[in-house]
Design a protein around this motif. Structure first.
Motif, PDB file in Angstrom:
ATOM      1  N   CYS A 629       0.855  -1.189   0.000  1.00 39.74           N
ATOM      2  CA  CYS A 629       0.000   0.000   0.000  1.00 39.74           C
ATOM      3  C   CYS A 629       0.887   1.234   0.000  1.00 39.74           C
ATOM      4  O   CYS A 629       1.956   1.255   0.642  1.00 39.74           O
ATOM      5  CB  CYS A 629      -0.902   0.017   1.244  1.00 39.74           C
ATOM      6  N   THR A 630       0.431   2.269  -0.698  1.00 37.11           N
ATOM      7  CA  THR A 630       1.173   3.529  -0.739  1.00 37.11           C
ATOM      8  C   THR A 630       0.196   4.683  -0.588  1.00 37.11           C
ATOM      9  O   THR A 630      -1.015   4.518  -0.761  1.00 37.11           O
ATOM     10  CB  THR A 630       1.953   3.674  -2.058  1.00 37.11           C
ATOM     11  N   PHE A 631       0.766   5.826  -0.296  1.00 37.77           N
ATOM     12  CA  PHE A 631      -0.029   7.051  -0.164  1.00 37.77           C
ATOM     13  C   PHE A 631       0.711   8.159  -0.892  1.00 37.77           C
ATOM     14  O   PHE A 631       1.870   8.466  -0.584  1.00 37.77           O
ATOM     15  CB  PHE A 631      -0.215   7.405   1.317  1.00 37.77           C
ATOM     16  N   SER A 632       0.041   8.752  -1.857  1.00 38.97           N
ATOM     17  CA  SER A 632       0.670   9.807  -2.657  1.00 38.97           C
ATOM     18  C   SER A 632      -0.083  11.122  -2.582  1.00 38.97           C
ATOM     19  O   SER A 632       0.228  12.047  -3.331  1.00 38.97           O
ATOM     20  CB  SER A 632       0.762   9.349  -4.122  1.00 38.97           C
ATOM     21  N   GLY A 633      -1.049  11.201  -1.696  1.00 43.41           N
ATOM     22  CA  GLY A 633      -1.809  12.441  -1.585  1.00 43.41           C
ATOM     23  C   GLY A 633      -1.114  13.453  -0.695  1.00 43.41           C
ATOM     24  O   GLY A 633       0.111  13.433  -0.494  1.00 43.41           O
ATOM     25  N   SER A 634      -1.893  14.371  -0.170  1.00 41.93           N
ATOM     26  CA  SER A 634      -1.352  15.442   0.669  1.00 41.93           C
ATOM     27  C   SER A 634      -1.512  15.073   2.143  1.00 41.93           C
ATOM     28  O   SER A 634      -2.523  14.504   2.558  1.00 41.93           O
ATOM     29  CB  SER A 634      -2.089  16.749   0.388  1.00 41.93           C
ATOM     30  N   MET A 731       0.822   6.694  10.023  1.00 41.81           N
ATOM     31  CA  MET A 731       0.574   5.713   8.969  1.00 41.81           C
ATOM     32  C   MET A 731       0.727   6.345   7.587  1.00 41.81           C
ATOM     33  O   MET A 731       1.351   5.750   6.690  1.00 41.81           O
ATOM     34  CB  MET A 731      -0.823   5.120   9.128  1.00 41.81           C
ATOM     35  N   LEU A 732       0.186   7.548   7.400  1.00 44.26           N
ATOM     36  CA  LEU A 732       0.297   8.199   6.090  1.00 44.26           C
ATOM     37  C   LEU A 732       1.749   8.509   5.744  1.00 44.26           C
ATOM     38  O   LEU A 732       2.175   8.325   4.596  1.00 44.26           O
ATOM     39  CB  LEU A 732      -0.551   9.475   6.071  1.00 44.26           C
ATOM     40  N   ILE A 733       2.519   8.978   6.724  1.00 46.29           N
ATOM     41  CA  ILE A 733       3.934   9.274   6.462  1.00 46.29           C
ATOM     42  C   ILE A 733       4.691   7.993   6.136  1.00 46.29           C
ATOM     43  O   ILE A 733       5.542   7.964   5.231  1.00 46.29           O
ATOM     44  CB  ILE A 733       4.553   9.996   7.676  1.00 46.29           C
ATOM     45  N   SER A 734       4.408   6.908   6.856  1.00 47.95           N
ATOM     46  CA  SER A 734       5.107   5.649   6.589  1.00 47.95           C
ATOM     47  C   SER A 734       4.752   5.100   5.205  1.00 47.95           C
ATOM     48  O   SER A 734       5.621   4.545   4.517  1.00 47.95           O
ATOM     49  CB  SER A 734       4.772   4.632   7.679  1.00 47.95           C
ATOM     50  N   LEU A 735       3.479   5.226   4.777  1.00 49.00           N
ATOM     51  CA  LEU A 735       3.111   4.779   3.423  1.00 49.00           C
ATOM     52  C   LEU A 735       3.679   5.709   2.366  1.00 49.00           C
ATOM     53  O   LEU A 735       4.070   5.267   1.276  1.00 49.00           O
ATOM     54  CB  LEU A 735       1.584   4.707   3.303  1.00 49.00           C
ATOM     55  N   TRP A 736       3.736   6.995   2.689  1.00 47.96           N
ATOM     56  CA  TRP A 736       4.243   7.988   1.732  1.00 47.96           C
ATOM     57  C   TRP A 736       5.734   7.804   1.491  1.00 47.96           C
ATOM     58  O   TRP A 736       6.210   7.795   0.362  1.00 47.96           O
ATOM     59  CB  TRP A 736       3.904   9.370   2.291  1.00 47.96           C
ATOM     60  N   GLN A 737       6.495   7.619   2.568  1.00 53.96           N
ATOM     61  CA  GLN A 737       7.942   7.500   2.450  1.00 53.96           C
ATOM     62  C   GLN A 737       8.430   6.056   2.434  1.00 53.96           C
ATOM     63  O   GLN A 737       9.642   5.827   2.397  1.00 53.96           O
ATOM     64  CB  GLN A 737       8.602   8.238   3.621  1.00 53.96           C
TER      65      GLN A 737
END
Length: 887
Positions: A629-634, A731-737
């Motif tokens: 899983c990844t996160f590329s939003g803001s 969680m968002l930072i860990s998926l983002w980076q």
């Protein structure tokens, strides 16, 4: 025989279930035999008086019947026994027995036996005094310098000293400022009484001052006191020892200077006659009794001190000369002379173990048998040595903290959460405003491989969750046995929990007495805090999670929330939190994305966590190892900052309420003092509306206390929301980076350092210090930033602007390629990782960096950093930061 064990010369057990204390033992030639051989006098709280004449045929022999000279049961409990010259007209020794309300003096005499039964002993009552007050203890001596006789002083439980001149009552005096009785001793050298008050002070009173002071019977009569010629009772000297005393003893050997010995709970004091400290010894154990017994070298005194570890220590002043082990914990110790053996140690325990012992050893008669001489087989020895060395090498290879035997736990605890909610809710005193608060059953099983002594189970869940019972105590577990308990978990407070986790902890002792702990964790279902609801199309907060696999139908991964009638076409799912807003989960039909949206940012956390967890479990069961899983939003920093500001505002309100409560309390006490002065005045005076002002102030105090209590509840809810949003941010930072496990652990330790939030140590200042540390170490751009020192003291900040700046800069550094690490050389590696050859950031840039206004801070993902011309008046770093906000 060990040198460090007391040699048992003679011992016996007194009675059955009798109790003894410090004053119940006395050693003296009570029958005036003239032989110089001491007798042991023991009194018990059951009223038994016993006199022994120990004389074993051989050391360690059993007690002979003729050793007991006398045993008589008196009508009242015996508090203390003493031997002295208590009868007028004779200088012979007599026995004084102190009861609760009576003092009796007896003469002990023996009649020569004409047959084999031996001598006969009896006691004769010489006189007795009935006491008007309950006695505590007594002391005796030649009060006032009287020759050839001893007077008795008894201390009552209410602080009265009653002095008896043998057959007659002399006078009584109350000790000033008395609260509780303490040990009492008499010093013949200074003719004074020494005791320890409840203020933990050693106090000395002269006998002459006591004799001339106002009589105790006239103390409460004011008119009689004015007419009395007595003087006020004044203390001679006072010494504060800072602890309660167990015993006091006055000793003088070889016509030397007498010393006052005081045994405290943690210290041993030796005082001069004027109250000055000669020496003191800090004890590293808990003492039970003591006695100074002789002077071996001029100027020094030897002392026996027993402790609760069954050790008898011999001190020469403050130097420990010997330590020996005794079989019981003594409450009284004496030194006596029996037959040709001098210096016998007599000890008495609280359960009646009376022992006479000495220090030393007996020669050992054991001789080791001769071994058969045989030739040594060197080949067998070498083979055995190699085998042992192999075992040693295998044992030293393991890097585990616990030894091999500890890998299989002696006691294991497992928790099984029921898949379904309870049919009948077990929620107790829940504050949730929803109609029905569900609960779920957790079954906890404890299995033991060995004997587990005193096991206790503690079940912990994070508030606002609660359990029906969180503490369990069991009887000792036998080997291969188990215990099972069942409890229910429910939502108690009116806010959503940041974690759906629980912990079971079992503490116990193994048979060797070593304490051990075993624990396990369990996860609670999402449906405990939310129910299925209709999806909502509009929402204030939205996040999108990208995956590398086609979307899965919600009926597959959320069967407990999807209606089976919808079939496989369900791509929208609604969750209504019991103490929150509605959250909607959407699955894209054309792309590999999932969207989570809600009106509250914190309510996104549990649904997002559950979605990612169930997706990983689904693909793990299908043996798909490349799912990600990844996160590329803001990153929703601006919404996150609003929660921080709300929590900090409530903390400021708590400080204001505390200050206002303090002011109103001072005002209330001042008005109360004035009213009391008016009421006590003999001439009535008008109240001048003080009663009205007092009532108004009281109402203000109550109103402020209610407001402070309500504010505290709001702080708790705000902190729960802040923790949920913080978990989401991590969680968002860990998926983002795409952070690994260690880096996620650093993030969690940085943003969630506290389990509870208090006024003394709050979340804002702790996180600010942690983020600042990372910015100056692993995320620093130059050695100048690393040289900056952080404040060593955490205090509540004036506002949250610095914290928000540091969090923004923290995300900016991660966006530019920064990596979280706690190694010492991470800062030097960081300079090579930073893209674009970042210039040095000034110190002021860390403290006063300007945040670009906007609802959401947007940071580029890896490989998306583009060049941009620096704006006029901005440094290169500031231009990059501005650029990142504008993306």
């Amino acid at each position: 025989m060990s040198l460090f064990k007391a040699r048992d010369w003679w011992s016996t057990i007194l009675g059955e279930k009798e109790e003894f204390d410090q004053g119940c033992l006395c050693v003296a030639d009570v029958d005036n035999s003239g032989s110089g051989q001491d007798k042991v006098i023991v009194g018990s709280y059951k009223g038994y008086l016993r006199i022994f004449n120990p004389h074993p045929v051989k050391p360690g022999d059993e007690v002979q019947p003729e050793d007991l000279l006398l045993e008589v049961q008196l009508r009242e409990p015996i508090l203390q026994v003493e031997v002295g010259k208590f009868v007028s007209g004779t200088e012979g020794l007599h026995l004084a027995v102190l009861h609760c309300r009576k003092l009796c003096v007896y003469a002990v005499s023996g009649t020569q036996g004409n047959v084999e039964h031996g001598n006969q002993y009896q006691i004769k009552l010489m006189y007795e005094h009935n006491l008007q007050r309950t006695a505590c203890n007594m002391t005796y001596g030649p009060f006032g310098g009287v020759k050839g006789r001893d007077l008795i002083c008894i201390q009552s439980m209410d602080g009265m000293l009653m002095l008896f001149e043998q057959e007659s009552y002399a006078f009584g005096r109350f000790l000033p400022g008395f609260l509780l009785p303490g040990p009492l001793a008499y010093s013949s050298r200074t003719d004074s009484f020494i005791t320890v008050s409840s203020c933990q002070q050693v106090e000395s009173y002269k006998y002459q001052v006591l004799a001339c002071a106002t009589d105790a019977d006239e103390r409460h009569d004011t008119e009689q006191r004015k007419l009395s010629s007595g003087k006020r009772l004044v203390v001679d000297w006072v010494l504060n020892i800072g602890e309660q005393a167990l015993d006091i003893c006055v000793a003088s050997f070889n016509q030397g200077v007498s010393s006052v010995f005081v045994l405290g709970e943690r210290n041993f004091f030796c005082l001069k006659d004027n109250g000055q400290i000669r020496f003191m010894k800090k004890l590293d154990y808990s003492p039970s009794c003591f006695i100074p017994y002789c002077s071996v070298r001029e100027g020094t005194i030897n002392t026996l001190i027993a402790n609760h570890n069954k050790i008898l220590n011999v001190y020469q002043d403050v130097t420990l000369k010997w330590a020996t082990q005794i079989p019981c914990i003594p409450v009284s110790v004496k030194v006596a002379n029996f037959q040709d053996l001098k210096g016998v140690i007599v000890t008495l325990s609280d359960d009646g173990h009376l022992q006479c012992s000495y220090l030393g050893t007996d020669p050992s008669l054991f001789q080791a048998p001769k071994v058969d001489s045989r030739e040594i087989n060197y080949e067998e020895m070498n083979a055995e040595m190699k085998e042992l060395q192999k075992i040693i090498r295998e044992a030293t290879k393991t890097q585990d903290i616990l030894p091999e035997s500890e890998k299989q736990r002696d006691v294991t605890v497992t928790a099984e959460v029921s898949p379904d909610l309870d049919e009948e809710s077990q929620a107790i005193d829940s504050e949730v405003k929803a109609g029905a608060v569900p609960s779920v059953t957790v079954k906890i099983t404890i299995r033991s491989r060995v004997t587990a002594q005193k096991p206790s189970l503690a079940v912990c869940v994070q508030a606002p969750l609660a359990v029906t019972c969180d503490q369990f105590v069991f009887n000792d577990l036998e080997p291969d046995s188990s215990e099972t308990v069942v409890l229910s978990v429910f939502l108690k407070e009116n806010c959503s929990p940041p974690e759906l986790e629980g912990t079971c902890i079992v503490s116990y002792n193994i048979p060797t007495g070593i304490p051990r702990v075993s624990q396990c964790n369990f996860s609670l279902p999402l449906k405990l805090v939310c129910i299925p609801a209709q999806p909502s199309k509009a929402a204030s907060h939205k996040i999108t999670i990208d995956t590398n696999k086609p979307p899965i139908s919600f009926i597959t991964i959320f069967p407990d929330f999807v209606d089976p009638s919808e079939g496989d076409q369900a791509n929208a799912l609604g969750f209504q939190f019991l103490a929150g807003s509605k959250t909607t989960l959407l699955a894209s039909k054309t792309s590999q994305r999932y969207r989570i949206q809600s009106d509250q940012l914190e309510d996104l956390w549990l649904v997002t966590k559950e979605l990612i967890h169930r997706l990983k479990e689904h693909f793990r069961k299908q043996n798909c190892k490349d799912f990600a899983c990844t996160f590329s939003g803001s990153i929703p920093l601006q919404e996150y900052f609003e929660l921080i500001d709300r929590h900090f505002e409530l903390r400021l309100n708590a400080e204001k309420y505390q200050e206002m409560l303090s002011e109103r309390a001072v005002q209330f006490r001042a008005i109360e003092r004035r009213l009391l002065t008016r009421f006590k005045d003999k001439t009535p005076a008008p109240l001048q509306h003080l009663d009205t002002l007092l009532e108004g102030t009281f109402r203000e105090v109550i109103a402020l206390a209610d407001a402070a209590e309500e504010n505290q509840a709001n702080i708790f809810q705000a902190f729960a929301k802040l923790k949920s949003a913080t978990h989401l941010l991590i969680m968002l930072i860990s998926l983002w980076q795409k952070l690994n496990t260690d880096q996620i652990a650093i993030l969690e330790a940085t943003f969630l350092p506290l389990a509870e939030d208090t006024q003394e140590l709050g979340w804002e200042e702790t996180v600010d210090a942690a983020v600042s540390y990372l910015l100056r170490t692993c995320l620093s751009k130059s050695s100048k930033e690393q040289a900056l020192t952080l404040s060593s003291q955490l205090s509540m900040p004036k506002d949250t602007s610095r914290l928000k700046k540091n969090i923004t800069l923290f995300c900016d550094r991660l966006a530019k390629g920064g990596r979280l690490s706690l190694s010492t050389d991470s800062a030097t590696q960081q300079a090579a990782v930073m893209p674009g050859g970042c210039a040095t950031i000034p110190e002021s840039d860390l403290e006063e960096r300007t945040i670009i206004p906007g609802s959401t801070a947007v940071f580029p993902s890896h490989g998306q950093t583009t060049k941009q011309k620096s704006k006029p008046g901005l440094s290169e770093d500031a231009a990059e930061e501005t650029k990142s906000h504008e993306l």
